[in-house]
Design a protein around this motif. Structure first.
Motif, mmCIF file in Angstrom:
data_model
loop_
_atom_site.group_PDB
_atom_site.id
_atom_site.type_symbol
_atom_site.label_atom_id
_atom_site.label_comp_id
_atom_site.label_asym_id
_atom_site.label_seq_id
_atom_site.Cartn_x
_atom_site.Cartn_y
_atom_site.Cartn_z
ATOM 1 N N GLY A 54 43.853 24.035 37.463
ATOM 2 C CA GLY A 54 44.610 24.220 36.220
ATOM 3 C C GLY A 54 45.441 25.492 36.264
ATOM 4 N N GLN A 55 45.020 26.456 37.070
ATOM 5 C CA GLN A 55 45.864 27.647 37.294
ATOM 6 C C GLN A 55 46.969 27.254 38.291
ATOM 7 O OE1 GLN A 55 45.696 30.554 35.884
ATOM 8 N NE2 GLN A 55 43.640 30.665 34.984
ATOM 9 N N PRO A 56 48.116 27.952 38.292
ATOM 10 C CA PRO A 56 49.157 27.636 39.286
ATOM 11 C C PRO A 56 48.599 27.730 40.714
ATOM 12 C CG PRO A 56 49.972 29.160 37.623
ATOM 13 C CD PRO A 56 48.501 29.033 37.380
ATOM 14 N N ALA A 57 49.039 26.790 41.577
ATOM 15 C CA ALA A 57 48.468 26.707 42.928
ATOM 16 C C ALA A 57 48.569 28.030 43.685
ATOM 17 C CB ALA A 57 49.177 25.603 43.709
ATOM 18 N N GLU A 58 49.744 28.701 43.606
ATOM 19 C CA GLU A 58 49.922 29.955 44.360
ATOM 20 C C GLU A 58 48.995 31.037 43.836
ATOM 21 O OE1 GLU A 58 51.572 30.707 47.099
ATOM 22 O OE2 GLU A 58 51.997 28.572 47.266
ATOM 23 N N LEU A 59 48.789 31.049 42.531
ATOM 24 C CA LEU A 59 47.894 32.057 41.948
ATOM 25 C C LEU A 59 46.451 31.793 42.379
ATOM 26 C CD1 LEU A 59 47.431 34.502 40.152
ATOM 27 C CD2 LEU A 59 47.347 32.975 38.174
ATOM 28 N N ARG A 60 46.061 30.511 42.412
ATOM 29 C CA ARG A 60 44.705 30.184 42.863
ATOM 30 C C ARG A 60 44.485 30.693 44.300
ATOM 31 N NH1 ARG A 60 43.281 24.231 42.898
ATOM 32 N NH2 ARG A 60 41.133 24.947 42.703
ATOM 33 N N ARG A 61 45.460 30.409 45.159
ATOM 34 C CA ARG A 61 45.323 30.846 46.568
ATOM 35 C C ARG A 61 45.222 32.368 46.666
ATOM 36 N NH1 ARG A 61 49.866 27.050 49.594
ATOM 37 N NH2 ARG A 61 48.930 25.039 49.105
ATOM 38 N N THR A 62 46.074 33.036 45.900
ATOM 39 C CA THR A 62 46.060 34.511 45.946
ATOM 40 C C THR A 62 44.728 35.048 45.446
ATOM 41 O OG1 THR A 62 48.431 34.473 45.495
ATOM 42 C CG2 THR A 62 47.321 36.587 45.237
ATOM 43 N N ALA A 63 44.208 34.424 44.379
ATOM 44 C CA ALA A 63 42.929 34.887 43.824
ATOM 45 C C ALA A 63 41.787 34.654 44.818
ATOM 46 C CB ALA A 63 42.648 34.171 42.507
ATOM 47 N N VAL A 64 41.847 33.536 45.536
ATOM 48 C CA VAL A 64 40.807 33.262 46.552
ATOM 49 C C VAL A 64 40.848 34.335 47.650
ATOM 50 C CG1 VAL A 64 40.234 31.697 48.454
ATOM 51 C CG2 VAL A 64 40.582 30.789 46.154
ATOM 52 N N ALA A 65 42.059 34.605 48.158
ATOM 53 C CA ALA A 65 42.181 35.638 49.197
ATOM 54 C C ALA A 65 41.717 36.988 48.650
ATOM 55 C CB ALA A 65 43.627 35.720 49.677
ATOM 56 N N ALA A 66 42.021 37.258 47.379
ATOM 57 C CA ALA A 66 41.618 38.533 46.772
ATOM 58 C C ALA A 66 40.101 38.648 46.685
ATOM 59 C CB ALA A 66 42.253 38.671 45.392
ATOM 60 N N LEU A 67 39.417 37.513 46.460
ATOM 61 C CA LEU A 67 37.946 37.549 46.432
ATOM 62 C C LEU A 67 37.394 37.965 47.798
ATOM 63 C CD1 LEU A 67 37.076 34.401 44.275
ATOM 64 C CD2 LEU A 67 36.533 36.780 43.725
ATOM 65 N N GLY A 68 38.028 37.482 48.859
ATOM 66 C CA GLY A 68 37.614 37.898 50.194
ATOM 67 C C GLY A 68 37.856 39.384 50.403
ATOM 68 N N GLU A 69 39.003 39.843 49.926
ATOM 69 C CA GLU A 69 39.347 41.264 50.060
ATOM 70 C C GLU A 69 38.356 42.124 49.274
ATOM 71 O OE1 GLU A 69 41.921 42.329 51.886
ATOM 72 O OE2 GLU A 69 41.800 44.450 51.344
ATOM 73 N N LEU A 70 37.984 41.647 48.083
ATOM 74 C CA LEU A 70 37.037 42.380 47.248
ATOM 75 C C LEU A 70 35.692 42.512 47.955
ATOM 76 C CD1 LEU A 70 37.097 43.506 44.272
ATOM 77 C CD2 LEU A 70 35.924 41.400 43.613
ATOM 78 N N GLY A 71 35.283 41.438 48.625
ATOM 79 C CA GLY A 71 34.086 41.509 49.480
ATOM 80 C C GLY A 71 32.761 41.466 48.746
ATOM 81 N N ASP A 72 32.755 41.046 47.484
ATOM 82 C CA ASP A 72 31.496 40.998 46.736
ATOM 83 C C ASP A 72 30.756 39.700 47.063
ATOM 84 O OD1 ASP A 72 29.437 41.141 44.989
ATOM 85 O OD2 ASP A 72 30.633 40.823 43.175
ATOM 86 N N PRO A 73 29.536 39.788 47.621
ATOM 87 C CA PRO A 73 28.816 38.572 48.030
ATOM 88 C C PRO A 73 28.604 37.588 46.893
ATOM 89 C CG PRO A 73 27.734 40.539 48.891
ATOM 90 C CD PRO A 73 28.798 41.027 47.952
ATOM 91 N N SER A 74 28.606 38.062 45.649
ATOM 92 C CA SER A 74 28.343 37.132 44.539
ATOM 93 C C SER A 74 29.484 36.129 44.355
ATOM 94 C CB SER A 74 28.095 37.903 43.240
ATOM 95 O OG SER A 74 29.265 38.561 42.829
ATOM 96 N N ALA A 75 30.606 36.340 45.037
ATOM 97 C CA ALA A 75 31.716 35.375 44.975
ATOM 98 C C ALA A 75 31.428 34.144 45.835
ATOM 99 C CB ALA A 75 33.017 36.028 45.428
ATOM 100 N N GLY A 76 30.361 34.198 46.642
ATOM 101 C CA GLY A 76 30.069 33.127 47.584
ATOM 102 C C GLY A 76 29.943 31.761 46.923
ATOM 103 N N THR A 77 29.270 31.701 45.776
ATOM 104 C CA THR A 77 29.040 30.408 45.110
ATOM 105 C C THR A 77 30.362 29.748 44.735
ATOM 106 O OG1 THR A 77 27.166 31.569 44.125
ATOM 107 C CG2 THR A 77 27.636 29.353 43.289
#
Lengths: 127, 365
Positions: free
Chosen positions: B275-298
């Motif tokens: 439901g979010q714009p596709a490019e924003l979803r992709r950027t947010a996913v990559a940002a979760l990896g950059e953030l590196g918080d293990p709780s994002a795993g789920t």
């Protein structure tokens, strides 16, 4: 009698950088061979392996990272220490340099004095 | 004259014009080469002294004094060589070269030349003042951000980034807006210059994120992302959630990933939702990896099955950046097979190649 000066090969297609690094390392007591492209660097290093090479990353033909990879694949040159000198300072570029086996990475514009410290430090670490 | 003669005449005329053009171009190039060679020859006797200065070895100033004493006729090529070297060094070496140029009043001349009718001269001298890096020159460079020449505006922006004075930040962001029907400076140029200012640009970035126009918010978020500036996190979180402009939200997501804390996992995860714009979803996913918080795993594991295959691949790459928690999750999915399993297996292989096999011994093998 003092020991023979440590041999260093430098490769950069920019004559200003080449002259400056050669001047500074010669002043610091190294025996310097300077070349202007990757293929010449590879030839100079393979014919008479130096203790260390200072390689520009962006050179015509073989890049500094290409030269580095070939050095690491060759038993004769595997132990040559390499400092990359480059304007490409994004994290991914730095990672690529270290993954290829670089011992240190100096960003342009550079401090000639710092470069000498880095070279000495790499040589000290390699024993 | 018949048609054959006309045709032959036309061909001969065209051939003559072509030969003439080639001769003009060749003469011009040869002339330039001769001039360059002549200038290099004139500067050659001073090369060693210049290198001493440029190497930062001229603590006594003796070498600079000798170079500075050259005749006016010989000075021009020596000056060009000194400026060329100045663009390649920093630290004490640059300080010594700037001192040499200042002794010959080159910086005064450069300031005066900023009023030249020639755009090339204005740009060249703005560049020199940027290389010299003196705080006092910020006030003469800022007006050039509104210069009638786009080249001069860009050089002025880059020069301000080189000088690195905090008071240039607001002017650089302001220069993104068009002035008198002239376009503002390009966003990439402004961003690069602001990054040159480092954290000194933070107050201006904060203001741009809060009240700026679209381009200004984009650049502010871009710089915050590249610089990983945690000092503007509240504004970045707000832009990520509330901005009307997709580019601003995407750069804000990147910046939150680069500079945020584990508190930011939830807001980034929200923006990976369908439901979010596709490019924003992709950027947010990559940002979760950059953030590196293990709780994002789920959240990321669920996205491995997303219909957007690029999003699924990015989720796998992000998981690989969460340490052992992410790698364990990838291993489980890889064993299960299917499309998600293949994507997870590729990410695991890439992680092994990137970070070495030792960290992953016993994981996903």
């Amino acid at each position: 009698m003092g020991s023979a000066p440590v041999r260093v090969v430098i490769a950069d297609d920019d004559p200003d950088i080449r002259d400056l690094v050669m001047y500074k390392l010669t002043q610091a007591g190294f025996d310097v061979v300077a070349v202007s492209d990757g293929a010449s660097a590879l030839a100079a290093i393979e014919s008479d392996p130096p203790r260390l090479a200072v390689l520009d990353v962006m050179m015509p033909g073989l890049s500094g990272v290409d030269v580095l990879r070939r050095l690491r694949e060759n038993d004769v040159t595997r132990e040559v220490r390499v400092v990359l000198l480059t304007a490409r300072i994004r994290d991914s570029d730095v990672d690529a340099g270290f993954e290829a086996g670089a011992d240190d990475y100096v960003a342009k514009p550079f401090s000639p004095r710092e470069l000498v410290h880095r070279v000495n430090s790499v040589l000290a670490r390699s024993g | 004259m018949n048609s054959v003669q006309l045709l032959v005449g036309s061909i001969l005329s065209m051939a003559a014009v072509s030969v003439l053009l080639v001769a003009v171009v060749a003469t011009s190039r040869i002339g330039r080469l001769v001039l360059d060679a002549s200038r290099q020859a004139a500067a050659a006797p001073y090369r060693g002294l210049l290198l001493t200065v440029a190497a930062g070895d001229d603590d006594s100033g003796a070498a600079a004094a000798q170079v500075s004493a050259v005749s006016d006729r010989a000075w021009s090529p020596v000056r060009d060589a000194a400026v060329a070297l100045l663009s390649k060094v920093r630290g004490e070496a640059a300080v010594h070269l700037v001192r040499l140029l200042d002794e010959r009043r080159e910086l005064d001349k450069a300031r005066a030349a900023l009023r030249s009718r020639s755009a090339v001269r204005r740009a060249r001298n703005a560049h020199l003042l940027g290389l010299a890096g003196r705080d006092q020159d910020v006030d003469v460079l800022i007006p050039l951000l509104a210069d009638r020449s786009s080249e001069v505006r860009m050089v002025a922006a880059r020069s301000l980034g080189l000088v690195g004075a905090d008071r240039a930040a607001g002017a650089l962001i302001g220069a993104l807006a068009p002035v008198r029907r002239r376009p503002g400076i390009p966003t990439a140029v402004a961003a690069e210059a602001l990054l040159g200012l480092g954290v000194r640009a933070l107050p201006a970035i904060r203001e741009a994120l809060t009240t700026g126009e679209i381009d200004q918010r984009v650049v502010a978020a871009m710089v915050a992302a590249d610089g990983a500036y945690s000092g503007v996190l509240p504004q970045l979180r707000d832009r990520l959630v509330n901005d009307q402009e997709l580019d601003v939200r995407m750069f804000a997501a990147r910046a939150v990933g680069a500079a945020g804390s584990r508190d930011d996992m939830a807001v980034l995860a929200t923006h990976t939702a369908d439901g979010q714009p596709a490019e924003l979803r992709r950027t947010a996913v990559a940002a979760l990896g950059e953030l590196g918080d293990p709780s994002a795993g789920t959240v990321l594991v669920q996205l491995l099955a997303d219909p957007d295959i690029r999003l699924a691949q990015l989720a796998a790459e992000a998981l690989a950046r969460l340490g052992h928690t992410g790698l364990d999750l990838l291993s489980v999915v890889a064993l299960a097979g299917g499309r998600s399993g293949r994507i997870a297996a590729v990410a695991l292989s890439m992680a092994r190649l990137r970070d070495g096999a030792e960290l992953y011994s016993g994981v996903g093998s």
